[in-house]
Design an enzyme around this catalytic site. Sequence first.
Site, PDB file in Angstrom:
ATOM      1  N   ASN A   1       0.879  -1.172   0.000  1.00 50.49           N
ATOM      2  CA  ASN A   1       0.000   0.000   0.000  1.00 50.49           C
ATOM      3  C   ASN A   1       0.914   1.219   0.000  1.00 50.49           C
ATOM      4  O   ASN A   1       1.505   1.556   1.020  1.00 50.49           O
ATOM      5  CB  ASN A   1      -0.889  -0.014   1.250  1.00 50.49           C
ATOM      6  CG  ASN A   1      -1.688   1.273   1.400  1.00 50.49           C
ATOM      7  OD1 ASN A   1      -1.828   2.029   0.439  1.00 50.49           O
ATOM      8  ND2 ASN A   1      -2.201   1.518   2.595  1.00 50.49           N
ATOM      9  N   TRP A   2       1.024   1.853  -1.157  1.00 57.26           N
ATOM     10  CA  TRP A   2       1.945   2.991  -1.266  1.00 57.26           C
ATOM     11  C   TRP A   2       1.416   4.223  -0.533  1.00 57.26           C
ATOM     12  O   TRP A   2       2.127   5.194  -0.368  1.00 57.26           O
ATOM     13  CB  TRP A   2       2.174   3.345  -2.743  1.00 57.26           C
ATOM     14  CG  TRP A   2       3.011   2.363  -3.513  1.00 57.26           C
ATOM     15  CD1 TRP A   2       3.493   1.158  -3.088  1.00 57.26           C
ATOM     16  CD2 TRP A   2       3.468   2.510  -4.870  1.00 57.26           C
ATOM     17  NE1 TRP A   2       4.228   0.543  -4.080  1.00 57.26           N
ATOM     18  CE2 TRP A   2       4.219   1.359  -5.182  1.00 57.26           C
ATOM     19  CE3 TRP A   2       3.303   3.490  -5.845  1.00 57.26           C
ATOM     20  CZ2 TRP A   2       4.814   1.164  -6.437  1.00 57.26           C
ATOM     21  CZ3 TRP A   2       3.892   3.309  -7.095  1.00 57.26           C
ATOM     22  CH2 TRP A   2       4.642   2.158  -7.382  1.00 57.26           C
ATOM     23  N   LYS A   3       0.145   4.191  -0.140  1.00 54.81           N
ATOM     24  CA  LYS A   3      -0.494   5.382   0.457  1.00 54.81           C
ATOM     25  C   LYS A   3      -0.268   6.585  -0.461  1.00 54.81           C
ATOM     26  O   LYS A   3      -0.190   6.428  -1.670  1.00 54.81           O
ATOM     27  CB  LYS A   3       0.021   5.633   1.876  1.00 54.81           C
ATOM     28  CG  LYS A   3       0.030   4.383   2.752  1.00 54.81           C
ATOM     29  CD  LYS A   3       0.127   4.724   4.199  1.00 54.81           C
ATOM     30  CE  LYS A   3       0.385   3.474   5.000  1.00 54.81           C
ATOM     31  NZ  LYS A   3       0.033   3.628   6.395  1.00 54.81           N
TER      32      LYS A   3
ATOM     33  N   HIS B   1      -9.545   1.069   4.568  1.00 47.07           N
ATOM     34  CA  HIS B   1      -8.288   1.261   5.288  1.00 47.07           C
ATOM     35  C   HIS B   1      -8.551   2.182   6.480  1.00 47.07           C
ATOM     36  O   HIS B   1      -9.354   3.104   6.397  1.00 47.07           O
ATOM     37  CB  HIS B   1      -7.230   1.870   4.350  1.00 47.07           C
ATOM     38  CG  HIS B   1      -5.865   1.849   4.959  1.00 47.07           C
ATOM     39  ND1 HIS B   1      -5.458   2.782   5.878  1.00 47.07           N
ATOM     40  CD2 HIS B   1      -4.824   0.994   4.786  1.00 47.07           C
ATOM     41  CE1 HIS B   1      -4.214   2.504   6.243  1.00 47.07           C
ATOM     42  NE2 HIS B   1      -3.803   1.424   5.603  1.00 47.07           N
TER      43      HIS B   1
ATOM     44  N   GLU C   1      -7.048   4.581   7.685  1.00 49.24           N
ATOM     45  CA  GLU C   1      -6.861   6.020   7.442  1.00 49.24           C
ATOM     46  C   GLU C   1      -8.095   6.608   6.770  1.00 49.24           C
ATOM     47  O   GLU C   1      -8.457   7.757   7.028  1.00 49.24           O
ATOM     48  CB  GLU C   1      -5.585   6.239   6.607  1.00 49.24           C
ATOM     49  CG  GLU C   1      -4.336   6.009   7.461  1.00 49.24           C
ATOM     50  CD  GLU C   1      -3.124   5.488   6.725  1.00 49.24           C
ATOM     51  OE1 GLU C   1      -3.069   5.581   5.491  1.00 49.24           O
ATOM     52  OE2 GLU C   1      -2.209   4.975   7.406  1.00 49.24           O
TER      53      GLU C   1
ATOM     54  N   GLU D   1      -5.706  -5.117  10.270  1.00 53.85           N
ATOM     55  CA  GLU D   1      -4.689  -4.095  10.512  1.00 53.85           C
ATOM     56  C   GLU D   1      -5.014  -3.350  11.807  1.00 53.85           C
ATOM     57  O   GLU D   1      -5.800  -2.379  11.792  1.00 53.85           O
ATOM     58  CB  GLU D   1      -4.664  -3.090   9.356  1.00 53.85           C
ATOM     59  CG  GLU D   1      -4.316  -3.699   8.017  1.00 53.85           C
ATOM     60  CD  GLU D   1      -3.708  -2.663   7.093  1.00 53.85           C
ATOM     61  OE1 GLU D   1      -2.587  -2.867   6.649  1.00 53.85           O
ATOM     62  OE2 GLU D   1      -4.355  -1.626   6.859  1.00 53.85           O
TER      63      GLU D   1
ATOM     64  N   GLY E   1       2.079   2.041  10.725  1.00 55.80           N
ATOM     65  CA  GLY E   1       3.015   3.159  10.604  1.00 55.80           C
ATOM     66  C   GLY E   1       3.679   3.550  11.914  1.00 55.80           C
ATOM     67  O   GLY E   1       4.317   4.594  12.005  1.00 55.80           O
TER      68      GLY E   1
ATOM     69  N   SER F   1       3.120  -2.366  10.284  1.00 54.05           N
ATOM     70  CA  SER F   1       4.573  -2.369  10.487  1.00 54.05           C
ATOM     71  C   SER F   1       5.215  -3.715  10.141  1.00 54.05           C
ATOM     72  O   SER F   1       6.147  -4.165  10.828  1.00 54.05           O
ATOM     73  CB  SER F   1       4.927  -1.941  11.913  1.00 54.05           C
ATOM     74  OG  SER F   1       4.459  -0.629  12.150  1.00 54.05           O
TER      75      SER F   1
ATOM     76  N   GLY G   1       2.660  -1.290   4.278  1.00 53.55           N
ATOM     77  CA  GLY G   1       2.702   0.132   3.961  1.00 53.55           C
ATOM     78  C   GLY G   1       4.130   0.590   3.713  1.00 53.55           C
ATOM     79  O   GLY G   1       4.680   0.390   2.627  1.00 53.55           O
ATOM     80  N   GLY G   2       4.741   1.180   4.717  1.00 54.12           N
ATOM     81  CA  GLY G   2       6.061   1.799   4.567  1.00 54.12           C
ATOM     82  C   GLY G   2       7.090   0.905   3.896  1.00 54.12           C
ATOM     83  O   GLY G   2       7.833   1.357   3.004  1.00 54.12           O
TER      84      GLY G   2
END
Length: 246
Positions: free
Chosen positions: A12-14, A98, A100, A169, A175, A211, A232-233
Amino acid sequence: MTATRTRLVLGNWKMHGSLADNAKLLSALLAAPRVASTAQMGVCVPFPYLAQTAQALTGSSIAWGAQDISTQAQGAFTGEVSGAMLNDFACRFVLTGHSERRAMHAESDQIIADKANAALVAGLTPVVCVGESLAERDAGQALVVIARQLAPVLALGADAVQKMVVAYEPVWAIGTGRTASPEQAQEVHAAIRAALRGVGAEQVQILYGGSVKAANAASLFAMPDIDGALVGGASLVAEEFLAIAS
Ligand code: PEP
């Protein structure tokens, strides 16, 4: 029952990336030899980069998708993107719910189920994200929250749910560098599996997200109900992402 589910590792590049950075990341992913890996890989990218991603990944074993979808098919919905539009870029996956988007765009459990349904209608695979906050976990409410989030999705019925992916999640692990322990994650995944079994969709892939990195992926994947990861990251760093999927 023996699990026959293929491991799925989705990035997930966000809201990260640029044409230049994406070109480097995508070519690094494509350059890596993946003979030893049986995992299916995919990347969920910002809408403006779907064309670039589709062009780079077409013909490869890496799938791609988007990070959101409208509940609507067409019309006066400024800023929204429909399933048919995602199909124009040959997306396979779309994230729905998601944390967010739940937090920053007030997406309700029902809206997220409607988005999952819109994805299915368009022939896309919705990756339905669920997860509790730290306060909810500390109050012993994690499983209750997950059941509430899943309820309208499961109400879509077996035929629909069988075509989905679910991602657990925990909000407190996204994150933050703080990962759920494999045992904590497995407890929730087992509850999700039981709920899926209840509607006749036991074989749906359940991903863990929060994470995930190369250093902790193997211990998470060793759990019986963890079928892969939503990353993600670490999905922005080719070596890390490839190592997670290896
Ligand atoms: C995510 O964006 O879905 C996620 C799990 O992020 P991270 O891996 O950075 O915690």
